[in-house]
Design an enzyme around this catalytic site. Structure first.
Site, PDB file in Angstrom:
ATOM      1  N   PRO A 124       0.801  -1.224   0.000  1.00  0.00           N
ATOM      2  CA  PRO A 124       0.000   0.000   0.000  1.00  0.00           C
ATOM      3  C   PRO A 124       0.834   1.275   0.000  1.00  0.00           C
ATOM      4  O   PRO A 124       0.450   2.272  -0.605  1.00  0.00           O
ATOM      5  CB  PRO A 124      -0.828  -0.131   1.288  1.00  0.00           C
ATOM      6  CG  PRO A 124      -0.978  -1.605   1.479  1.00  0.00           C
ATOM      7  CD  PRO A 124       0.320  -2.194   1.012  1.00  0.00           C
ATOM      8  N   GLY A 174       5.103   1.149  -3.681  1.00  0.00           N
ATOM      9  CA  GLY A 174       4.948   0.698  -5.058  1.00  0.00           C
ATOM     10  C   GLY A 174       6.248   0.940  -5.791  1.00  0.00           C
ATOM     11  O   GLY A 174       7.155   0.112  -5.789  1.00  0.00           O
ATOM     12  N   PHE A 200     -11.974   5.463 -35.845  1.00  0.00           N
ATOM     13  CA  PHE A 200     -13.270   4.793 -35.787  1.00  0.00           C
ATOM     14  C   PHE A 200     -14.406   5.741 -35.426  1.00  0.00           C
ATOM     15  O   PHE A 200     -15.577   5.392 -35.590  1.00  0.00           O
ATOM     16  CB  PHE A 200     -13.219   3.649 -34.770  1.00  0.00           C
ATOM     17  CG  PHE A 200     -12.783   2.339 -35.339  1.00  0.00           C
ATOM     18  CD1 PHE A 200     -13.693   1.317 -35.553  1.00  0.00           C
ATOM     19  CD2 PHE A 200     -11.459   2.112 -35.678  1.00  0.00           C
ATOM     20  CE1 PHE A 200     -13.297   0.098 -36.078  1.00  0.00           C
ATOM     21  CE2 PHE A 200     -11.051   0.903 -36.201  1.00  0.00           C
ATOM     22  CZ  PHE A 200     -11.964  -0.115 -36.410  1.00  0.00           C
ATOM     23  N   GLU A 229       5.146  -2.693 -13.333  1.00  0.00           N
ATOM     24  CA  GLU A 229       6.578  -2.993 -13.517  1.00  0.00           C
ATOM     25  C   GLU A 229       7.390  -1.728 -13.741  1.00  0.00           C
ATOM     26  O   GLU A 229       8.347  -1.695 -14.510  1.00  0.00           O
ATOM     27  CB  GLU A 229       6.800  -4.010 -14.655  1.00  0.00           C
ATOM     28  CG  GLU A 229       6.314  -5.397 -14.277  1.00  0.00           C
ATOM     29  CD  GLU A 229       6.749  -6.470 -15.253  1.00  0.00           C
ATOM     30  OE1 GLU A 229       7.920  -6.419 -15.677  1.00  0.00           O
ATOM     31  OE2 GLU A 229       5.936  -7.339 -15.560  1.00  0.00           O
TER      32      GLU A 229
END
Length: 352
Positions: A115, A118, A310, A335
């Site tokens: 938590p 990271g 699109f 990562e």
């Protein structure tokens, strides 16, 4: 010219012929498990090979990501989760876990993030005492479905690496994200653990593993980008706009040129990093960081360009480009976020 014709590759890479599996399950966990089983014969042995061939891993992830993001996820997590054992485990540990990974019988996971830790791994609070782990890990891919976890914890000797069987892990919560895949917060309460490598050398294990697999994240992003470009090309060739094929509009052609340029540049960086590692480099920190940063950021732009081509259809649920738009976002974070890759590259450049 196929990019496998580039001098980065050998005949054994050009001869790889994989059948991309399809699974019928609709439940997320069941679908992920089914992909692991389906990838066993042709794909998964490459995730635990000794030595690991990074070009093969990258080609596999590019191919799978082009077709199905969850198939790529299933493949990648087998490699990353088992990577510390493959690269740093002893023979007994490899024999205990790796055959099951290669056969699709055991699902692996990599538990590093916390938590409050990271990108800043030094802030890790999970502890290990006498090979028992206590603490919380979060944002853990395959959390809740893995059979074992490679876990990093702060031991008396320093940060160390361990493997923990799933029966000793509590799944605190499952985390829902915009591109669904098994993801969870885990709690360890004195969980028995087996060391991987030397005590206090866990950062070497973690960074050495990421050094190999970070390039493959770029390869997955490359697969997403190639699919987006493919979908955009098909769209502009079939659609009429202002009385002419959309493909004839100069603005559309400029967008397609930028997309194609980004795809090729990413491929060059990804496979340069993989080739460098496969040819004996002890570390490819700079090359892998460049590959991941460029490929993921570029794929975001390429996919956004495809959605724009699109039009309203591009943000319609169920469209390939809409799915890609959700799937690419996480690759710019996990990562090592893009900003972290910039720091890594700058430090390597300054180091000379």
């Amino acid at each position: 010219m196929l990019h496998t014709d580039w001098p980065f590759f050998e005949d054994r890479h050009r001869e790889l012929a994989w059948r991309v599996p399809d699974v019928a399950e609709t439940d997320l966990d069941a679908r992920c498990r089914a992909f692991v089983r389906a990838l066993a014969d042709d794909w998964l042995p490459h995730t635990v090979a000794r030595p690991l061939d990074v070009r093969t891993l990258c080609l596999a992830r590019e191919t799978l990501a082009y077709h199905d993001a969850l198939a790529d996820f299933a493949f990648a997590m087998q490699g990353l989760g088992a990577g510390p054992i493959t690269l740093f485990g002893d023979d007994a540990l490899r024999a205990r876990y790796l055959p099951g990974v290669a056969a699709g019988e055991r699902i692996a996971a990599f538990a590093l993030s916390e938590p409050e830790a990271g990108s800043d791994v030094a802030a890790m609070q999970t502890t290990a005492e006498r090979d028992r782990i206590t603490g919380t890990k979060t944002w853990i891919s395959n959390g809740g479905i893995a059979d074992f976890y490679t876990v990093f914890a702060r031991a008396p000797e320093g940060i160390s690496a361990y493997v923990v069987d799933a029966e000793h892990v509590e799944v605190v919560e499952r985390i829902d994200v915009i591109a669904p895949h098994p993801l969870a917060t885990l709690r360890f309460d004195g969980a028995p653990a087996t060391p991987i490598g030397e005590p206090g050398k866990g950062m070497r294990v973690a960074l050495g593993t990421l050094d190999v697999f970070r390039s493959t994240v770029g390869a997955a992003a490359l697969g997403f980008a190639r699919r987006a470009l493919h979908e955009a090309l098909a769209r502009v060739k079939e659609r009429q706009l202002f009385g002419a094929p959309m493909a004839e509009l100069p603005l559309v052609q400029a967008k397609l040129a930028d997309m194609a340029l980004g795809v090729d540049a990413s491929a060059l960086l990804v496979y340069r990093a993989a080739w460098t590692k496969d040819n004996g480099a002890a570390r490819v920190t700079r090359e892998a960081a460049m590959a991941k940063l460029h490929a993921t950021e570029t794929a975001q732009r390429v996919i956004d360009g495809a959605v724009q081509v699109f039009g309203g259809l591009g943000v319609t649920s169920g469209q390939v480009v809409e799915r890609l738009y959700r799937e690419i976002r996480a690759l710019r974070i996990y990562e090592g976020a893009s900003e972290v890759q910039q720091l890594v590259i700058a430090r390597e450049v300054l180091r000379g």
